[in-house]
Design a protein around this motif. Structure first.
Motif, short mmCIF file in Angstrom:
data_model
loop_
_atom_site.label_atom_id
_atom_site.label_comp_id
_atom_site.label_asym_id
_atom_site.label_seq_id
_atom_site.Cartn_x
_atom_site.Cartn_y
_atom_site.Cartn_z
N LYS A 170 37.62 85.10 136.76
CA LYS A 170 37.53 84.67 138.16
C LYS A 170 38.93 84.51 138.72
O LYS A 170 39.92 84.55 137.98
CB LYS A 170 36.75 83.36 138.27
N LYS A 171 39.02 84.34 140.04
CA LYS A 171 40.32 84.16 140.70
C LYS A 171 41.02 82.93 140.13
O LYS A 171 40.39 81.92 139.85
CB LYS A 171 40.14 83.96 142.20
N GLY A 172 42.32 83.06 139.97
CA GLY A 172 43.11 81.94 139.47
C GLY A 172 43.32 81.95 137.96
O GLY A 172 44.17 81.23 137.46
N ASP A 173 42.54 82.74 137.23
CA ASP A 173 42.73 82.83 135.77
C ASP A 173 44.05 83.52 135.47
O ASP A 173 44.43 84.49 136.12
CB ASP A 173 41.60 83.62 135.12
N ARG A 174 44.75 83.01 134.49
CA ARG A 174 46.00 83.62 134.05
C ARG A 174 45.69 84.44 132.80
O ARG A 174 45.12 83.93 131.85
CB ARG A 174 47.06 82.56 133.77
N VAL A 175 46.05 85.74 132.86
CA VAL A 175 45.66 86.68 131.81
C VAL A 175 46.85 87.51 131.35
O VAL A 175 47.90 87.53 131.99
CB VAL A 175 44.53 87.61 132.28
N VAL A 176 46.64 88.21 130.24
CA VAL A 176 47.61 89.17 129.70
C VAL A 176 46.89 90.50 129.57
O VAL A 176 45.76 90.56 129.07
CB VAL A 176 48.12 88.73 128.31
N THR A 177 47.54 91.57 130.02
CA THR A 177 46.95 92.90 129.88
C THR A 177 47.26 93.45 128.49
O THR A 177 48.11 92.92 127.77
CB THR A 177 47.49 93.88 130.94
N LYS A 178 46.58 94.52 128.12
CA LYS A 178 46.85 95.15 126.83
C LYS A 178 48.24 95.74 126.78
O LYS A 178 48.79 95.94 125.70
CB LYS A 178 45.79 96.22 126.55
N GLY A 179 48.84 95.98 127.94
CA GLY A 179 50.21 96.49 128.00
C GLY A 179 51.25 95.39 127.93
O GLY A 179 52.44 95.66 127.92
N ILE A 197 42.39 94.13 130.36
CA ILE A 197 42.73 92.73 130.08
C ILE A 197 42.53 92.47 128.59
O ILE A 197 41.46 92.70 128.03
CB ILE A 197 41.84 91.78 130.92
N ALA A 198 43.59 91.95 127.96
CA ALA A 198 43.52 91.66 126.53
C ALA A 198 42.95 90.28 126.27
O ALA A 198 42.21 90.07 125.32
CB ALA A 198 44.90 91.79 125.90
N GLY A 199 43.31 89.32 127.11
CA GLY A 199 42.83 87.96 126.88
C GLY A 199 43.52 86.97 127.80
O GLY A 199 44.29 87.35 128.68
N PRO A 200 43.24 85.69 127.59
CA PRO A 200 43.87 84.67 128.42
C PRO A 200 45.34 84.51 128.07
O PRO A 200 45.77 84.78 126.95
CB PRO A 200 43.09 83.40 128.08
N GLN A 201 46.11 84.07 129.06
CA GLN A 201 47.53 83.84 128.84
C GLN A 201 47.69 82.57 128.02
O GLN A 201 47.12 81.54 128.34
CB GLN A 201 48.24 83.70 130.18
N VAL A 202 48.47 82.65 126.95
CA VAL A 202 48.74 81.49 126.11
C VAL A 202 49.77 80.63 126.82
O VAL A 202 50.79 81.12 127.30
CB VAL A 202 49.27 81.93 124.73
N LYS A 203 49.48 79.35 126.92
CA LYS A 203 50.38 78.44 127.62
C LYS A 203 51.68 78.30 126.84
O LYS A 203 51.68 78.23 125.61
CB LYS A 203 49.73 77.08 127.82
N GLU A 204 52.79 78.23 127.55
CA GLU A 204 54.09 78.10 126.91
C GLU A 204 54.22 76.76 126.18
O GLU A 204 54.90 76.66 125.17
CB GLU A 204 55.21 78.24 127.95
#
Length: 121
Positions: free
Chosen positions: A56-65, A96-103
């Motif tokens: 959904k909007k606002g989700d932070r994600v990482v692409t496969k690239g 989309i590979a998955g959710p962005q891991v928080k720093e």
């Protein structure tokens, strides 16, 4: 002469039973591969598909690239990611590979490892 042929057939063993017994190791190998490789892979793919459908909007994600971004718009097959201020790119939902891991989580894990190493020496 025909009696010799019947005697040779009987000495060879029970044809069908012997043939099935030779396939038992092959069947066992397939069962092991199914439970150790195929089934876990199918389960992981199903979880990833569920994750992709719940974006959904606002989700932070990482692409496969390896591109990090926040979802600013989405349709059935295309997502718009904001990767910097006023910089937006469109990517396929499957990219989309998955959710962005928080720093914070990364730095805490790294800090714990450093503490463990320093206390051990």
């Amino acid at each position: 002469m025909t009696s010799i042929a019947y005697a040779a057939e009987g000495a060879a063993g029970g044809g069908a039973a012997g043939g099935f017994a030779s396939f038992i190791p092959l069947i066992l190998i397939f069962v092991v591969f199914y439970f150790l490789l195929i089934r876990p892979q199918q389960k992981q793919a199903k979880q990833h598909q569920a994750y992709l459908s719940e974006l959904k909007k606002g989700d932070r994600v990482v692409t496969k690239g390896g591109v990090y971004g926040e979802i600013t718009g989405l349709t059935d097959g295309v997502l718009t990611l904001e990767i910097a201020d006023n910089v937006r790119i469109k990517v396929a939902r499957d990219a989309i590979a998955g959710p962005q891991v928080k720093e914070d989580a990364k730095s805490e894990a790294g800090g714990k490892e450093k503490k463990a190493k320093s206390s051990g020496s």
